[in-house]
Design an enzyme around this catalytic site. Structure first.
Site, PDB file in Angstrom:
ATOM      1  NE  ARG A 272      39.097  32.055  48.985  1.00  0.00           N
ATOM      2  CZ  ARG A 272      37.924  32.462  48.627  1.00  0.00           C
ATOM      3  NH1 ARG A 272      37.268  32.207  47.778  1.00  0.00           N
ATOM      4  NH2 ARG A 272      37.005  33.160  49.525  1.00  0.00           N
TER       5      ARG A 272
ATOM      6  NE  ARG B  33      34.342  29.122  46.604  1.00  0.00           N
ATOM      7  CZ  ARG B  33      33.151  28.911  46.237  1.00  0.00           C
ATOM      8  NH1 ARG B  33      33.334  27.896  44.991  1.00  0.00           N
ATOM      9  NH2 ARG B  33      32.227  29.419  46.503  1.00  0.00           N
TER      10      ARG B  33
ATOM     11  CG  ASN C 105      35.101  38.852  39.830  1.00  0.00           C
ATOM     12  OD1 ASN C 105      35.912  40.031  39.258  1.00  0.00           O
ATOM     13  ND2 ASN C 105      34.467  38.751  40.932  1.00  0.00           N
TER      14      ASN C 105
ATOM     15  CG  ASP D 132      29.821  45.541  40.104  1.00  0.00           C
ATOM     16  OD1 ASP D 132      29.485  44.544  39.452  1.00  0.00           O
ATOM     17  OD2 ASP D 132      29.119  45.597  41.465  1.00  0.00           O
TER      18      ASP D 132
ATOM     19  CB  SER E 290      25.645  41.641  41.150  1.00  0.00           C
ATOM     20  OG  SER E 290      26.421  41.551  40.673  1.00  0.00           O
TER      21      SER E 290
ATOM     22  N   GLY F 240      33.069  31.066  51.001  1.00  0.00           N
ATOM     23  CA  GLY F 240      32.334  31.598  51.998  1.00  0.00           C
ATOM     24  C   GLY F 240      30.925  32.097  52.265  1.00  0.00           C
TER      25      GLY F 240
ATOM     26  CG  ASP G 254      28.402  43.097  36.461  1.00  0.00           C
ATOM     27  OD1 ASP G 254      28.366  43.919  36.571  1.00  0.00           O
ATOM     28  OD2 ASP G 254      28.452  42.609  38.039  1.00  0.00           O
TER      29      ASP G 254
END
Length: 557
Positions: free
Chosen positions: A521, A530, A391, A289, A75, A524, A285
């Protein structure tokens, strides 16, 4: 019969052991399947990609031979990285409950494992499997494609179909289409996009029709620029100039270009100059996507006016809501023949101004944890569900029942007014939107064409779009911690339940600021927490984020 079954199981075991010996797991390396699938330095990815091939074939076997997809891409990651992710039969991401199985299979020796038996996968059976493969333009793509093919072919009865060099959304679209029993080639994808875009422009009111719109697109030197170059001549009403198109010598994939770069840095990508001041621009990007829009307002510096995923979502919501209103209240006469529940899905990272704007329209707004897999699933609860992350990754999903209603209503209205009423035109716009947007996954190419069609329909400039609302200033910070799992969140990650007392401190800090909003949070992917903050001014947003980050650092160390 039993002897034949035993022979098949032995053959299956032999194939798995053979492919395991060709792609041994690197020492000390552990792969973890997440929203982005498996992703790392491209040179190290072959064992994971081979096992992803096995996993995809097993997923297809489990689902009675339904087509499953594999896309080899990293990506928006740097040029040297690569990755692999799996598309389920509906074109969406692989079911979450299979992620632990993916981790177990990818990090274990390849024999018929207890985990495969736990999933009820009949290894060595007569069941067939179909796996569609696609890859982007990264130099390790061809090598990793071969690894995936060897993994797929290690499963008895599996059939691998190489669909070529594609955008990630194209592969997802193909998987969805194949399982719906409709044509699923790349040319079919392009025909659907081009045809539905033309229908949208044909339905633009005559008083809004202008000249050919100029658009500059940053292709991130990836596959999206390549594909846009192939079809731009057929997009009547739109003059597209592709920069960073992926041509040799033009630049490096995702380096100082692409949607991720523009959205985070808020500056023009490589290849743009002061000559582009005032022109509407879009950025894709690396695997196409994600989509954002921007404009260079001044020749004096390279800072841009950004339109991110929140504002793209708002444009789509405004347009779809308007068409539904026309259908159900044509000429002031209520028409109850179309009942459609429209829902907007966001995460906590959505700018508060966008949420307030959407709610001011009377729209239903739901929140999910961060991640497209959560957003997409929630959007399916509506007749029309719209979701986007800031994003630029998002899409619109239409229920099959609503599509049937729209088709029936279109035919009924056509018989009543052959020349076409405002109500029928609205129905036709909704149907064309359902064809133009990629309902499987976020798709920068289909999203871009829908944006352009809506702007032409409304007769809007980039400035009109920008003025829908003004974003609240925000700040994101990362706090390095020993163990991010100590943070436990609730309410779509907007509240902290553990450790005790932290949420009260966040609330106390937030209360000091007008329009203050803050949440924390766990990451991941890394041991950081964050911190996201909003307030009326940038100085206040920075101060709020810093204060909360200090509390997190003090409590978690």
């Amino acid at each position: 019969m039993a002897a034949n079954q035993e022979e098949q199981e032995q053959e299956q075991r032999r194939r798995l052991l053979a492919v395991a010996s060709r792609f041994p797991l690197p020492s000390g390396c552990r792969f973890s399947y997440g929203t982005a699938g498996f992703r790392a330095d491209g040179a190290t990815m072959a064992p994971a990609v081979c096992r992803a091939g096995i996993l995809a074939a097993l997923r297809s076997v489990k689902l009675a031979g339904a087509a499953v997809g594999i896309v080899i891409t990293a990506s928006h990651n740097p040029f040297g990285d690569n990755g692999v992710k799996i598309a389920d039969p509906d074109g969406g991401m692989m079911a979450q409950h299979w992620e632990p199985f993916a981790d177990a299979l990818t990090n274990a020796p390849l024999t018929p494992t207890p985990s495969s038996r736990d999933e009820g996968i009949p290894l060595g059976s007569q069941h067939t499997a179909q796996v569609l493969l696609g890859r982007d333009t990264r130099p390790t793509g061809a090598y990793l494609l071969d690894a995936a093919l060897q993994g797929i072919n290690a499963i008895v009865g599996a059939c691998a179909i190489d669909m070529g060099i594609l955008t990630t959304p194209q592969l997802h679209w193909m998987v969805r289409s194949k399982n719906k029993g409709v044509k699923a080639s790349e040319s079919d994808y392009f025909m659907q996009l081009i045809g539905s875009f033309r229908r949208m422009l044909e339905l633009v009111p005559k008083d809004k029709i202008g000249g050919e719109e100029k658009l500059i697109v940053d292709g991130a030197n990836g596959i999206g620029g390549v594909k846009l170059e192939q079809i731009k001549a057929e997009l009547s009403g739109l003059d597209i100039n592709v920069r960073n198109s992926g041509k040799e010598g033009e630049g490096i994939l995702n380096h100082m270009c692409g949607a991720d770069f523009v959205q985070k840095e808020r500056v023009t990508p490589h290849g743009f100059s002061s000559e582009d001041v005032g022109v509407r621009c879009a950025s894709l990007d690396g695997d196409a996507d994600r989509l954002v829009y921007f404009r260079l307002p001044s020749a004096s510096d390279n800072r841009v006016d950004l339109v991110d995923g929140d504002k793209i979502l708002s444009l789509f919501a405004l347009f779809i809501r308007e068409q539904l209103d026309i259908v159900n209240n044509n000429g002031g006469q209520a028409n109850k023949s179309l009942s459609a529940r429209l829902g907007i899905v966001q995460t906590a990272y959505a700018n508060g101004a966008s949420t307030q704007f959407l709610k001011s329209l009377g729209l239903e707004v739901a929140f999910t944890p961060t991640g497209v897999k959560y957003l997409h699933k929630r959007a399916l609860d509506y007749d029309i569900g719209i979701y986007f992350e800031a994003n630029g990754h998002g899409t619109v999903v239409f229920s099959e029942d609503l599509i049937s209603q729209l088709e029936s209503l279109s035919n009924e209205l056509a018989s009543q007014a052959p020349t076409g009423s405002a109500q029928r035109h609205a129905v036709m716009r909704l149907l064309a939107t359902s064809q133009l947007i990629n309902q499987a996954v976020g798709d920068a190419l289909s999203g871009l064409l829908l944006v352009e069609a809506i702007l032409q329909y409304k007769g809007w400039s980039f400035q009109n779009w920008c003025e829908l609302y003004s974003d609240l200033p925000s700040r994101q910070l990362k706090v390095k911690v020993k163990d991010r799992s100590v943070i436990v969140t609730t309410d779509a990650e907007t509240k902290v339940s553990q450790p005790s007392g932290l949420q009260e401190l966040i609330d106390k800090e937030t209360a000091n600021y007008t329009h203050g909003r803050c949440f924390v949070r766990p990451s991941g992917t890394e041991d950081v927490v964050r911190v996201y903050a909003e307030a009326s001014t940038q100085v206040e947003a920075d101060s709020l984020a810093k204060s909360v980050a200090h509390h997190v650092e003090r409590i978690l160390g």
